[in-house]
Design an enzyme around this catalytic site. Structure first.
Site, PDB file in Angstrom:
ATOM      1  N   CYS A  84       0.855  -1.190   0.000  1.00  0.00           N
ATOM      2  CA  CYS A  84       0.000   0.000   0.000  1.00  0.00           C
ATOM      3  C   CYS A  84       0.887   1.235   0.000  1.00  0.00           C
ATOM      4  O   CYS A  84       1.936   1.277   0.635  1.00  0.00           O
ATOM      5  CB  CYS A  84      -0.963  -0.004   1.177  1.00  0.00           C
ATOM      6  N   GLU A  85       0.450   2.216  -0.770  1.00  0.00           N
ATOM      7  CA  GLU A  85       1.296   3.403  -0.903  1.00  0.00           C
ATOM      8  C   GLU A  85       1.198   4.316   0.305  1.00  0.00           C
ATOM      9  O   GLU A  85       1.981   5.248   0.445  1.00  0.00           O
ATOM     10  CB  GLU A  85       0.969   4.163  -2.191  1.00  0.00           C
ATOM     11  N   HIS A  86       0.255   4.049   1.180  1.00  0.00           N
ATOM     12  CA  HIS A  86       0.112   4.915   2.363  1.00  0.00           C
ATOM     13  C   HIS A  86       1.057   4.519   3.484  1.00  0.00           C
ATOM     14  O   HIS A  86       1.513   5.372   4.234  1.00  0.00           O
ATOM     15  CB  HIS A  86      -1.333   4.873   2.881  1.00  0.00           C
ATOM     16  N   HIS A  87       1.312   3.219   3.629  1.00  0.00           N
ATOM     17  CA  HIS A  87       2.157   2.760   4.735  1.00  0.00           C
ATOM     18  C   HIS A  87       3.321   1.892   4.270  1.00  0.00           C
ATOM     19  O   HIS A  87       4.129   1.461   5.076  1.00  0.00           O
ATOM     20  CB  HIS A  87       1.317   1.953   5.742  1.00  0.00           C
ATOM     21  N   GLN A 125      -5.596  -0.312  -3.657  1.00  0.00           N
ATOM     22  CA  GLN A 125      -6.303  -1.428  -4.287  1.00  0.00           C
ATOM     23  C   GLN A 125      -7.274  -0.966  -5.380  1.00  0.00           C
ATOM     24  O   GLN A 125      -7.409  -1.622  -6.412  1.00  0.00           O
ATOM     25  CB  GLN A 125      -7.034  -2.233  -3.203  1.00  0.00           C
ATOM     26  N   HIS A 153      -5.299  -6.186   4.158  1.00  0.00           N
ATOM     27  CA  HIS A 153      -4.301  -5.118   4.249  1.00  0.00           C
ATOM     28  C   HIS A 153      -3.605  -5.162   5.599  1.00  0.00           C
ATOM     29  O   HIS A 153      -4.251  -4.978   6.635  1.00  0.00           O
ATOM     30  CB  HIS A 153      -4.982  -3.760   4.061  1.00  0.00           C
ATOM     31  N   CYS A 155      -1.737  -3.039   6.867  1.00  0.00           N
ATOM     32  CA  CYS A 155      -1.785  -1.745   7.567  1.00  0.00           C
ATOM     33  C   CYS A 155      -3.043  -1.638   8.403  1.00  0.00           C
ATOM     34  O   CYS A 155      -3.110  -0.847   9.337  1.00  0.00           O
ATOM     35  CB  CYS A 155      -1.663  -0.576   6.587  1.00  0.00           C
TER      36      CYS A 155
HETATM   37 ZN    ZN Z   1      -1.982   1.241   4.120  1.00  0.00          ZN
END
Ligand code: ZN
Length: 193
Positions: A84-87, A125, A153, A155
């Site tokens: 995931c690009e956020h975490h 996603q 996920h 995260c």
């Molecule tokens: Zn994430």
């Protein structure tokens, strides 16, 4: 489709950054167990994001065949791993693909490789699902494409709300899969079996 090819990963710089991360975490990057961690992590991250270096044309190259088959083609339960690009934590699960050929079919293993091309990047996603559907539409000229991805996920499982059993489901329907209810129903019911 816009498909940015990245420059080669700067492994040496990545190693330096990982070394800095370990120190910032309060760790001692010089202790025995961590000595090779920057190098290993740099190689690992480069590998996990290798999708940036691929090109759709290279994958499809030579695997598009003329066919009179106009029935739905379905490939389900394609294993999928992404970050995931956020975490920058993994999300993983299964992708299901269906399309209605319009004179051309694509080698079945290529469908899985298209999933990998876009999964092996920093992703969300929803966007992954859309990119896979659009790529298949683009290369096959299909009358319709459906892509569903179900994923867990880390995260969400390891941090944040810490929900261990939730699965996220995203779908992208193009062409007849979007406009024709019976086409969509045929696809969805095939995924149940
Ligand atoms: Zn994430």
């Amino acid at each position: 489709m816009p498909d940015k090819r990245r420059q080669t990963t700067d492994i040496a710089d990545l190693e330096k950054q990982v070394h800095g991360m370990l120190a910032a975490l309060g760790e001692d990057p010089g202790r025995e167990g961590l000595l090779d961690t920057p190098a290993r992590t740099a190689r690992s991250l480069s590998f996990l994001t290798r999708g940036y270096e691929g090109q759709l044309e290279d994958i499809v190259n030579g695997a598009l065949f003329t066919s009179a088959n106009d029935e739905m083609v379905i490939l389900k339960d394609i294993e999928m791993f992404s970050l995931c690009e956020h975490h920058m934590l993994p999300f993983f699960g299964r992708a299901h693909i269906g399309y209605l050929p319009d004179g051309k079919v694509i080698g079945v293993s290529k469908l899985a490789r298209i999933v990998d091309l876009y999964a092996h990047r920093l992703q969300i996603q929803e966007q992954l699902t859309q990119q896979v559907a659009q790529a298949i539409q683009e290369v096959t000229g299909a009358r319709g494409v459906g892509v569903i991805i179900e994923a867990r996920h880390l995260c969400m499982m390891m941090r944040g709300v810490q929900k261990q059993n939730s699965r996220m489901k995203t779908s992208m329907m193009l062409g007849l899969f979007r406009s024709n209810a019976s086409t969509r129903a045929e696809f969805l019911s095939a995924l149940q079996s």
